[in-house]
Design a protein around this motif. Structure first.
Motif, PDB file in Angstrom:
ATOM      1  N   UNK A 266       0.942  -1.423   0.017  1.00 41.32           N
ATOM      2  CA  UNK A 266       0.025  -0.076  -0.054  1.00 41.32           C
ATOM      3  C   UNK A 266       0.814   1.168  -0.182  1.00 41.32           C
ATOM      4  N   UNK A 267       0.511   2.350  -0.613  1.00 42.60           N
ATOM      5  CA  UNK A 267       1.552   3.172  -0.904  1.00 42.60           C
ATOM      6  C   UNK A 267       1.615   4.238   0.594  1.00 42.60           C
ATOM      7  N   UNK A 268       0.769   3.885   1.583  1.00 41.30           N
ATOM      8  CA  UNK A 268       0.762   4.396   2.668  1.00 41.30           C
ATOM      9  C   UNK A 268       1.894   4.041   3.555  1.00 41.30           C
ATOM     10  N   UNK A 359      -8.446 -12.272  11.908  1.00 38.94           N
ATOM     11  CA  UNK A 359      -8.609 -10.905  12.286  1.00 38.94           C
ATOM     12  C   UNK A 359      -7.402 -10.089  12.461  1.00 38.94           C
ATOM     13  N   UNK A 363      -7.141  -7.560   9.196  1.00 39.62           N
ATOM     14  CA  UNK A 363      -7.710  -6.087   9.742  1.00 39.62           C
ATOM     15  C   UNK A 363      -6.568  -5.573  10.516  1.00 39.62           C
ATOM     16  N   UNK A 366      -4.603  -2.520   9.160  1.00 36.64           N
ATOM     17  CA  UNK A 366      -5.408  -1.358   8.737  1.00 36.64           C
ATOM     18  C   UNK A 366      -5.294  -0.224   9.919  1.00 36.64           C
ATOM     19  N   UNK A 367      -5.397  -0.901  11.113  1.00 31.59           N
ATOM     20  CA  UNK A 367      -4.989  -0.246  12.402  1.00 31.59           C
ATOM     21  C   UNK A 367      -3.728   0.562  12.160  1.00 31.59           C
ATOM     22  N   UNK A 369      -2.117   0.986   9.193  1.00 32.06           N
ATOM     23  CA  UNK A 369      -1.949   2.189   8.078  1.00 32.06           C
ATOM     24  C   UNK A 369      -2.769   3.342   8.655  1.00 32.06           C
ATOM     25  N   UNK A 370      -3.700   3.124   9.465  1.00 33.00           N
ATOM     26  CA  UNK A 370      -4.515   4.196   9.998  1.00 33.00           C
ATOM     27  C   UNK A 370      -3.525   5.192  10.716  1.00 33.00           C
ATOM     28  N   UNK A 373      -0.881   6.775   8.318  1.00 31.45           N
ATOM     29  CA  UNK A 373      -1.349   7.926   7.554  1.00 31.45           C
ATOM     30  C   UNK A 373      -1.612   9.137   8.620  1.00 31.45           C
ATOM     31  N   UNK A 374      -1.918   8.762   9.815  1.00 29.58           N
ATOM     32  CA  UNK A 374      -2.046   9.845  10.926  1.00 29.58           C
ATOM     33  C   UNK A 374      -0.814  10.680  11.103  1.00 29.58           C
ATOM     34  N   UNK A 376       1.901  10.740   9.069  1.00 24.93           N
ATOM     35  CA  UNK A 376       2.203  11.550   7.819  1.00 24.93           C
ATOM     36  C   UNK A 376       1.302  12.691   7.571  1.00 24.93           C
ATOM     37  N   UNK A 377       0.090  12.652   8.013  1.00 24.80           N
ATOM     38  CA  UNK A 377      -0.938  14.015   8.015  1.00 24.80           C
ATOM     39  C   UNK A 377      -0.373  14.945   9.174  1.00 24.80           C
TER      40      UNK A 377
END
Lengths: 459, 474
Positions: A266-268, A359, A363, A366-367, A369-370, A373-374, A376-377
C-alpha cells in the motif's frame, strides 16, 4: 513572533516536545510564507522555501536510549546498533509481558490503565504541538478532566457488574453505583460547561479543535482499553491470545517482508509488502493454534476472573467450559491423507483462535495504516519517544486498535450471550408487575421449548 | 514553433521553476489547509450561507413593511408554523414522531457535514461524502437495531431472519463499521492526509452528537410521550421567554460569547420555564395517551399507548410547607408526582440548556458562519433550532434510568431469551424462588397459574394455602 514560538517550544516540559515543535514550526511557517509568495512567481523565494522544506525533514526524536546500552553498543555501526536496540527492547517488552501475566489479573488491569493514560497523553501532546496551543492552559486541565470522567464512568460500570456483592455490602458504594450514570453525567457536564466558559475570543477554533481532538482520542483510547478489561474478565486467554496474535503478526510480517519482500502492499506504508502480509497471515494462524492449545490446558488462563468475597481477592478457579475441553474432530479427507490421522483432538477454542488470528492479520494492519496515515498527516515520525528504538506506546499498540473491539463483539455474539448474573441483578431492580410479566414470558418460552414440563413443576 | 537557442535556456529555467512549484504545490496542499490550524481565527474567509429561501408568498405579503419588521414577521410566522407542525405530529402518534426525529437527525448531520466541507474546502474528495453517509447509516443501523430488538421482542421472535439479525446484531454492525474504516484507510490520498483525517474526525464527532442524542430521544419517547414532550417544550419555552424577558427588561450581559443574552432574560426565563413545565406536566399527566409507555402490539400491528398509569401519574396529596400554607390558604394540594420531576427537568432546561446554545454560538464564531444552514427562513438551519436541546435528551434519559425506573424490562426479557437454555432454566428457578419469597408469586402445585396482575398479592391471602389467583391476560 516566530522566534518566540520556537524558544517557548524549546523550553517545553519534556524532551520530545521541542524537537517535534521545531520540525513543525518551519514547515508551518513555510506554508504561510508560501501563500504570500504564490502571487509572485519568485524563483529565489521558491527555492529558499523548498530548500527549507528539504532541510527540515520529519523530526529525528531525541535519543532516549539508556547510557548502559549506548556504551555497550558503541563499537557497532549505526545501523546494527539500531537493530540491536530494537531487538533488546523487544525482548524486554515480551519478558515484561510474561512477568505481568504471572502477577495476575489485578496487575494486568493496572497495566492496561497505565498504557491507556500514556497513549492518551501522547496523542494529546501531538494535538498541542499541531495547534500550538500551549498558551491555552485550561486545555490541559480540561483534557485530563474529561479522561478522568470517562474512566470513572467505565470503571464504575465494570465494577458494578463484576463486584456486585462487594458493592451491595458497602453503603457509600451502593449509592454511588445506584446513581452512577447520573453522577458521571454531572461530572461530564461540569467539564462541558467549563469548556464553554473558557472560550476565549480569538481562539475559538483552536479550542473547538482541541475539544474535538480530546473527544476522538477518548473514543479511541478509553473505549478500547475498557473492552480489553472486559475481555480479561472473561478469561485471561481472551486477553493474551489476541494481543499475542497481533504482536506475532507484526513480527512475522516484518521477517517475511525482510527476507522475501518484493511487491509493495500500500502506498501509505512503503515498507509493507504482499509477501510479508500473506506470510504473516499464515504464520499468525499457526501461532494462534499452537498458543491456544498450550494455554487451554491451564485453569488460570481459561476461567473467568471472579472476585471472591471471602478472601477479598481475584480468583480464577472453575470448571472449564465446553470450549476448553478436548474434543475429537474428524479431519476432512484432504488433510487425512497428508497427516495420516483419522481424527484429531483439539480444543474448540482453537477454532475460535483461527478467527481471531485471521482478524489480527487481515484487519489489524489497517489500524497500523491508519496510524501511519495519521503520522504522515501531522508530519511526525513517531508518536513519542518513550521506548528507545520503537517510538511511543501508541506505535506499539496501533495494530491493537480494532482487536479489542473485535474480540469483545466476538465473545458477545458467538461465545456467550448476556451475563446471567447481571441479568438477575437487573431483574431484581424491576417493579413487581414487570418481574411477573418477564417471569411468565420466560415460563411460556421454556415450556414451548420443552425445557419445562407443563404438567408438573418441581424445584 | 521551433525552439530557439535562447528559448531553450528560458524553457529549462521555466521548467525548473514549474517543477519546483509542483513540489511546492505538493507539500502545499496540506500546509495550506494547515493555515486553518493557525493560532488566531482571522485567516479563514467568512463562509456565506446559501441563498435566501423565504417563500415567494411571504415575500409578497410582507413587501410593504420595513426590513426590520419584515424579519420579525417572518420569524413569527415560521415559529407558529413549527409549533403547529409539532402539534400535528403529536396527534398523529408515536410512529410519526419517530420518523420526525429520524428526519431531523439526518438533516442536522447533513448541515454539520456541509459546514465541514466548506471549512476544509474538501469538495474534491468525493469519497468523503459517501463515507460520511455510510458511517451515518452504520451507526443508525446499530442503534435502531438495539432499540428495535428491545421493544419489538415478540414481533421479532416470530420471524426467522430477524432472529438471526438480532442475535448477531453487534457483530454485523461492527463488520459494517469496519468496512467503512478500511475504505477510509484505502482512500487516503497522498497530498490530502490531514484533510481526510480532519473530515474523519469531524464525521465521528458529529455522529457522536447528533445520532446518540436522537436515539436517546426515541428511548425517552418509548417511556411515554410525556417524557419527550415536556423536556422539549421546556427548552423551547425557555428560549422564547428568555428572549422576551431580555427584550423588555434586559440590561446586564450574560456572557461575552453571546452578547444578546442578558442576566434578566436568563433568570426570567428560568422562572417562567419552571412554571410552564409545572402546568404542562399537570395538563398532560391526565391523558393515558401521553403517560403510558409506547408498546408494539403484535395483534394489531401498531403502536398502542394503553395502560394503567404508574404511580407518578396519579394524583397525590401533598401537605404544603407552612409559609405556602399562609399564602395559598390551603392545607394540602393534589399534585402529580411527575410535576415534581418536571421542576427538575425545567431547571436543567433553563440552567444548562443555554450552555448548548453557547457551544453552538462559539462553534459558529469559530468557523465564521452566521447560521448552520438556511433551511428555515428567518431562523437558520435545523441545528440552530435544536442547539439548546443537545444535552436535554441525555439528561432526561439519565434521569429516567437513575430516578424513575431501573433497567428496561423489555431489554431484560430480550437478553433472557437469547441465553442458552440451561442458563434460562437456572435463571427461571432463581426468579421463581425470589418471587415466591416476596409473595408476588403463589407457590402452587397446579400448573398454568398465571398470576399476572398489577397489584401486590396481599399478605393475608398468602397465609391461605392453595389459593390460586387467576387474572385474565389483557
Amino acid at each position: 513572533m516566530v522566534p518566540s514560538i520556537q524558544s517557548s517550544l524549546l523550553l517545553g516540559p519534556s524532551d520530545q516536545e521541542p524537537v517535534a515543535g521545531m520540525a513543525l514550526v518551519p514547515s508551518h511557517w513555510l506554508g504561510s510564507r508560501e501563500s504570500e509568495s504564490e502571487a509572485k512567481v519568485d524563483g529565489e523565494t521558491a527555492s529558499d522555501s523548498e530548500s527549507r522544506a528539504e532541510a527540515s525533514p520529519p523530526l529525528i526524536p531525541a535519543d532516549d536510549t539508556p547510557e548502559v546500552l549506548n556504551r555497550a553498543l558503541s563499537s557497532l555501526s549505526s545501523r546494527w546498533k539500531n537493530w540491536w536496540v530494537r531487538g533488546i527492547l523487544t525482548l524486554a517488552m515480551i519478558a515484561f509481558f510474561f512477568v505481568i501475566i504471572y502477577l495476575g489479573p489485578l496487575v494486568l488491569m493496572m497495566i492496561v490503565l497505565c498504557v491507556q493514560i500514556k497513549c492518551f497523553h501522547e496523542i494529546i501532546t501531538i494535538g498541542y504541538n499541531v495547534y500550538h496551543s500551549y498558551d491555552l492552559p485550561w486545555f490541559r486541565t480540561l483534557s485530563w478532566y474529561f479522561l478522568l470522567c470517562v474512566n470513572y464512568f467505565f470503571y464504575g460500570e465494570t465494577v458494578t457488574d463484576y463486584f456486585f456483592t462487594l458493592v451491595q455490602r458497602e453503603e457509600p458504594l451502593r449509592i454511588l453505583s445506584k446513581y452512577h450514570r447520573f453522577i458521571s453525567f454531572t461530572l461530564y457536564l461540569i467539564g462541558f460547561c467549563m469548556f464553554v466558559l473558557s472560550l476565549v475570543k480569538k481562539h475559538y477554533r483552536l479550542q473547538f479543535y482541541m475539544f474535538g481532538w480530546t473527544h476522538v482520542t477518548l473514543l479511541i483510547v478509553v473505549t478500547q482499553s475498557h473492552l480489553v478489561i472486559h475481555n480479561l474478565f472473561e478469561g485471561m486467554i481472551w486477553f493474551i491470545v489476541p494481543i499475542s496474535c497481533v504482536i506475532c503478526n507484526d513480527i512475522m510480517a516484518y521477517m517475511f517482508g525482510f527476507f522475501f519482500g518484493r511487491t509493495p502492499l500500500i502506498k501509505l506504508s512503503p515498507k509493507k509488502t504482499w509477501e510479508g502480509f500473506i506470510g504473516g497471515f499464515f504464520a499468525t494462524v499457526v501461532f494462534g493454534l499452537l498458543l491456544s492449545y498450550v494455554m487451554s490446558g491451564y485453569r488460570c488462563f481459561v476461567c473467568p476472573v471472579e472476585y471472591n468475597n471471602d478472601t477479598n481477592s481475584f480468583t480464577v478457579d472453575c470448571e472449564p467450559s465446553y470450549l476448553f475441553r478436548l474434543q475429537e474432530y474428524n479431519i476432512p479427507g484432504v488433510i487425512q491423507s497428508l497427516l495420516g490421522w483419522k481424527t484429531v483432538r483439539m480444543y474448540p477454542f482453537q477454532i475460535h483462535s483461527i478467527a481471531l488470528s485471521t482478524f489480527a492479520s487481515l484487519i489489524g494492519p489497517f489500524g497500523g495504516f491508519f496510524a501511519s496515515g495519521f503520522k504522515r498527516a501531522f508530519k511526525i515520525k513517531d508518536f513519542a519517544n518513550t521506548i528507545p528504538g520503537h517510538g511511543g506506546i501508541m506505535d506499539r499498540f496501533d495494530c491493537q486498535y480494532l482487536m479489542a473491539t473485535f474480540v469483545n463483539v466476538y465473545i458477545a455474539s458467538f461465545i456467550r450471550g448476556p451475563n446471567p448474573s447481571k441479568l438477575i441483578q437487573q431483574f431484581l431492580t424491576l417493579r413487581p408487575d414487570q418481574q411477573l410479566h418477564i417471569f411468565n414470558t420466560l415460563k411460556s418460552h421454556l415450556t414451548d421449548k420443552g425445557m419445562l414440563m407443563a404438567a408438573t413443576e418441581d424445584e | 514553433m521551433a525552439p530557439c537557442e535562447n528559448c531553450r535556456v528560458i524553457t529549462e529555467a521555466t521548467e525548473e521553476r514549474v517543477y519546483k512549484m509542483e513540489i511546492r504545490r505538493e507539500t502545499d496542499i496540506d500546509d495550506r489547509y494547515g493555515d486553518l490550524d493557525s493560532r488566531t481565527d482571522s485567516d479563514i474567509p467568512e463562509i456565506l450561507p446559501s441563498s435566501d429561501r423565504t417563500p415567494e408568498i411571504l415575500k409578497k405579503a410582507l413587501s410593504g413593511l420595513s426590513s426590520r419588521w419584515k424579519n420579525w414577521w417572518i420569524r413569527g410566522i415560521l415559529t407558529l408554523t413549527m409549533i403547529s407542525l409539532f402539534f400535528l405530529i403529536i396527534y398523529m402518534g408515536s410512529f410519526m414522531l419517530m420518523l420526525l426525529v429520524l428526519g431531523i437527525q439526518v438533516k442536522c448531520f447533513h448541515e454539520i457535514i456541509t459546514i465541514g466541507y466548506r471549512v476544509y474546502r474538501s469538495y474534491d474528495l468525493p469519497w468523503f461524502r459517501t463515507l460520511s453517509w455510510y458511517f451515518l447509516l452504520c451507526v443508525n443501523y446499530f442503534f435502531y437495531g438495539e432499540t428495535v430488538a428491545d421493544y419489538f421482542a415478540t414481533f421479532v421472535q416470530r420471524e426467522e431472519q430477524l432472529q438471526f439479525l438480532i442475535r448477531y446484531h453487534r457483530f454485523i454492525s461492527f463488520a459494517l463499521y469496519l468496512a467503512g474504516f478500511c475504505m477510509f484507510v484505502l482512500s487516503l490520498v497522498k497530498k490530502h492526509y490531514r484533510l481526510q483525517f480532519y473530515m474523519f474526525a469531524w464525521t465521528h464527532v458529529t455522529l457522536l452528537i447528533t445520532v446518540t442524542q436522537s436515539h436517546l430521544v426515541i428511548q425517552n419517547l418509548f417511556e411515554g410521550m410525556i417524557w419527550f414532550l415536556v423536556p422539549i417544550s421546556s427548552v423551547i419555552c425557555n428560549d422564547i421567554t428568555a428572549y422576551l424577558f431580555g427584550f423588555f427588561l434586559g440590561r446586564t450581559p450574560l456572557i461575552k460569547l453571546s452578547p444578546k443574552k442578558t442576566w434578566e432574560g436568563f433568570i426570567g426565563g428560568f422562572f417562567s420555564t419552571v412554571v410552564f413545565g409545572f402546568i404542562a406536566a399537570y395538563v398532560l399527566s391526565k391523558y393515558q395517551y401521553f403517560v403510558c409507555p409506547v408498546e408494539y402490539r403484535s395483534d394489531v400491528n401498531s403502536f398502542v399507548t394503553e395502560c394503567e398509569p404508574s404511580e407518578i401519574f396519579q394524583l397525590q396529596s401533598y401537605s404544603l410547607p407552612p409559609f405556602l400554607k399562609a399564602v395559598l390558604r390551603r392545607e394540602t394540594v393534589s399534585l402529580y408526582p411527575f410535576q415534581i420531576h418536571s421542576i427538575a427537568l425545567s431547571t436543567f432546561a433553563s440552567l444548562i440548556g443555554p450552555f448548548g446554545g453557547f457551544f453552538a454560538s462559539g462553534f459558529k464564531r469559530a468557523f465564521k458562519i452566521k447560521d448552520f444552514a438556511n433551511t428555515i427562513p428567518g431562523h437558520g438551519g435545523i441545528m440552530d433550532r435544536f442547539d439548546c436541546q443537545y444535552l436535554m435528551a441525555t439528561f432526561v434519559h439519565v434521569y429516567i434510568t437513575s430516578f424513575i425506573r431501573g433497567p428496561n424490562p423489555s431489554k431484560v426479557l430480550q437478553q433472557l431469551l437469547v441465553l442458552q437454555p440451561e442458563q434460562q432454566l437456572n435463571i427461571y428457578k432463581t426468579l421463581k424462588t425470589h418471587l415466591i419469597e416476596k409473595g408476588i408469586l403463589q407457590p402452587t402445585l397446579k400448573s398454568e397459574v398465571f398470576s399476572e396482575g398489577l397489584s401486590w398479592i396481599s399478605p393475608e391471602k398468602k397465609k391461605k394455602k392453595k389459593t390460586i389467583v387467576h387474572f385474565s391476560k389483557k
